[in-house]
Design an enzyme around this catalytic site. Structure first.
Site, mmCIF file in Angstrom:
data_model
loop_
_atom_site.group_PDB
_atom_site.id
_atom_site.type_symbol
_atom_site.label_atom_id
_atom_site.label_comp_id
_atom_site.label_asym_id
_atom_site.label_seq_id
_atom_site.Cartn_x
_atom_site.Cartn_y
_atom_site.Cartn_z
ATOM 1 N N ASP A 167 -37.511 111.758 70.330
ATOM 2 C CA ASP A 167 -36.202 111.188 69.971
ATOM 3 C C ASP A 167 -36.301 110.802 68.494
ATOM 4 O OD1 ASP A 167 -33.682 109.963 70.037
ATOM 5 O OD2 ASP A 167 -34.344 108.201 71.160
ATOM 6 N N ARG B 30 -21.208 101.339 75.697
ATOM 7 C CA ARG B 30 -22.285 101.571 74.713
ATOM 8 C C ARG B 30 -22.289 100.378 73.776
ATOM 9 N NH1 ARG B 30 -24.111 107.109 71.773
ATOM 10 N NH2 ARG B 30 -24.801 107.361 73.915
ATOM 11 N N GLN C 29 -29.004 109.074 80.343
ATOM 12 C CA GLN C 29 -29.757 110.184 79.752
ATOM 13 C C GLN C 29 -31.055 110.416 80.520
ATOM 14 O OE1 GLN C 29 -28.896 112.136 76.760
ATOM 15 N NE2 GLN C 29 -30.490 113.397 77.703
ATOM 16 N N ARG D 232 -25.850 116.140 81.561
ATOM 17 C CA ARG D 232 -25.216 114.815 81.488
ATOM 18 C C ARG D 232 -23.913 114.826 82.296
ATOM 19 N NH1 ARG D 232 -26.390 111.391 77.268
ATOM 20 N NH2 ARG D 232 -25.074 109.970 78.461
ATOM 21 N N CYS E 48 -33.051 114.070 73.636
ATOM 22 C CA CYS E 48 -31.741 113.613 74.115
ATOM 23 C C CYS E 48 -30.613 114.048 73.193
ATOM 24 C CB CYS E 48 -31.741 112.093 74.246
ATOM 25 S SG CYS E 48 -32.266 111.229 72.749
ATOM 26 N N HIS F 295 -31.257 103.602 78.042
ATOM 27 C CA HIS F 295 -30.256 104.684 78.130
ATOM 28 C C HIS F 295 -30.429 105.378 79.486
ATOM 29 C CE1 HIS F 295 -27.280 107.440 76.905
ATOM 30 N NE2 HIS F 295 -27.900 108.122 75.984
HETATM 31 N N1 CP Z 1 -27.827 111.738 74.034
HETATM 32 C C1 CP Z 1 -26.724 110.991 73.805
HETATM 33 O O1 CP Z 1 -26.508 109.945 74.406
HETATM 34 O O2 CP Z 1 -25.895 111.515 72.866
HETATM 35 P P1 CP Z 1 -24.631 110.772 72.228
HETATM 36 O O3 CP Z 1 -25.170 109.648 71.383
HETATM 37 O O4 CP Z 1 -23.951 111.827 71.406
HETATM 38 O O5 CP Z 1 -23.767 110.250 73.322
HETATM 39 N N1 NVA Z 2 -32.677 106.311 70.479
HETATM 40 C C1 NVA Z 2 -31.421 106.882 70.074
HETATM 41 C C2 NVA Z 2 -30.822 107.634 71.218
HETATM 42 C C3 NVA Z 2 -29.499 108.295 70.921
HETATM 43 C C4 NVA Z 2 -28.939 109.035 72.088
HETATM 44 C C5 NVA Z 2 -30.499 105.780 69.578
HETATM 45 O O1 NVA Z 2 -30.441 104.719 70.213
HETATM 46 O O2 NVA Z 2 -29.836 105.966 68.554
#
Ligand code: CP
Ligand code: NVA
Length: 304
Positions: free
Chosen positions: A222, A102, A132, A289, A261, A129
């Protein structure tokens, strides 16, 4: 050896294969069977941002598959002045069988994949992502039995989540509509990229959320300010207010499911009434997930 940095790293056929493996593992899990397919295999989780779902579902998936995982946070010095990214990636990939990362910047993730000798999975970047989006389409497939020719509406920021879903939905034959203020729709470069990789895709953008959700089987939103955009929060709150997913909007698509998400900013992009209401499938999305990533890991590690 394959990486998954963006959904288009997979073909439609490969996504279907991953869905089939995920479904098989989910069915067995529901029956109390946890097949140790990968004893001794190790997944490294390199995270520069917070996470609940992605981190825990990957770690649990590895336990269920008979392997293990290592959570590597800021103290390992990833993308810092401690050592070069190349040295970090080359060394880490000598120790582990797969890396889920990440990253704050998608460019960092691409640089990591370029030097890694094991598969790298995007566990969220500012650009995409894919895990997801794959789990979300798996959720819709379980619910509707098919995806082809169904319409998916995304109401909100044209962000990492919207980009990944536009590609994943299109690969799987769905129509995709994004409702967002013009300044937050897909930029020219991404639109050109979509035309190149998916010339037959039915992807639309509109500023009208009602037009977007009419006829849709899924309405997704989102957060308006993603991780890393906290300083823009007030400006974005004003811009996105007309795009809140609330009961009056959902009245235009009574048969659609509501998706998010998570984490959600309740009262901003979605009301409690919708996210806790009968149309919401947000908990099923989060649960999937685990199943989807088990299928993905099994598919990727099986390629070694
Ligand atoms: N949806 C998602 O990726 O959640 P987290 O940021 O908690 O991993
Ligand atoms: N768009 C959001 C998604 C989190 C799962 C972010 O990047 O923070």
């Amino acid at each position: 050896m394959r990486h998954l940095l963006v959904p288009e790293d997979l073909s439609a056929h490969e996504i279907e294969t991953i869905f089939a493996i995920s479904q098989d593992l989910e069915t067995k899990y529901d029956a109390g069977i946890r097949e140790a397919l990968f004893p001794g295999r190790v997944l490294a989780l390199v995270f520069e941002k917070q996470s609940l779902r992605t981190r825990v579902s990957f770690q649990t998936a590895m336990v269920h598959l008979g392997g293990s995982s290592l959570f590597l946070g800021a103290d390992t010095g990833f993308a810092s002045s401690r050592e070069s990214l190349d040295d970090f990636g080359r060394v880490l990939s000598e120790y582990v069988d797969c890396i889920a990362c990440r990253s704050k910047s998608h460019t960092t993730l691409e640089a990591l994949a370029a030097v890694s000798s094991v598969p790298v999975i995007n566990a969220l970047s500012d650009f995409s992502h894919p895990c997801q989006a794959l789990a979300d389409c798996y959720t819709l497939r379980s619910r509707f039995g098919r995806l082809s020719d169904l319409t998916f509406a995304f109401v909100g920021d044209g962000n990492n989540m919207a980009r990944s879903l536009a590609v994943t939905c299109s690969l799987l034959g769905m129509r995709f509509v994004l409702a967002a203020p013009e300044a937050y729709q897909f930029d020219e470069a991404f639109q050109e990229h979509l035309k190149t990789i998916l010339p037959d895709a039915q992807i639309q953008q509109t500023t009208d959320p009602v037009t977007a959700v009419k006829g849709a089987v899924a309405v997704y939103t989102d957060v308006w300010a993603s991780m890393g955009q906290e300083s823009e929060r007030e400006v974005r709150q004003a811009a996105f207010q007309p795009y809140q997913v609330n009961a009056p909007l959902m009245e235009h698509c009574p048969d659609a499911v509501f998706m998010h998400c998570l984490p959600a900013r309740r009262g901003e992009e979605v009301t409690d009434e919708v996210i806790d209401g009968p149309q919401s499938v947000v908990v099923a999305q989060a649960a999937n997930r685990l199943h989807l990533q088990k299928g993905l890991l099994a598919w990727l590690l099986g390629h070694d």
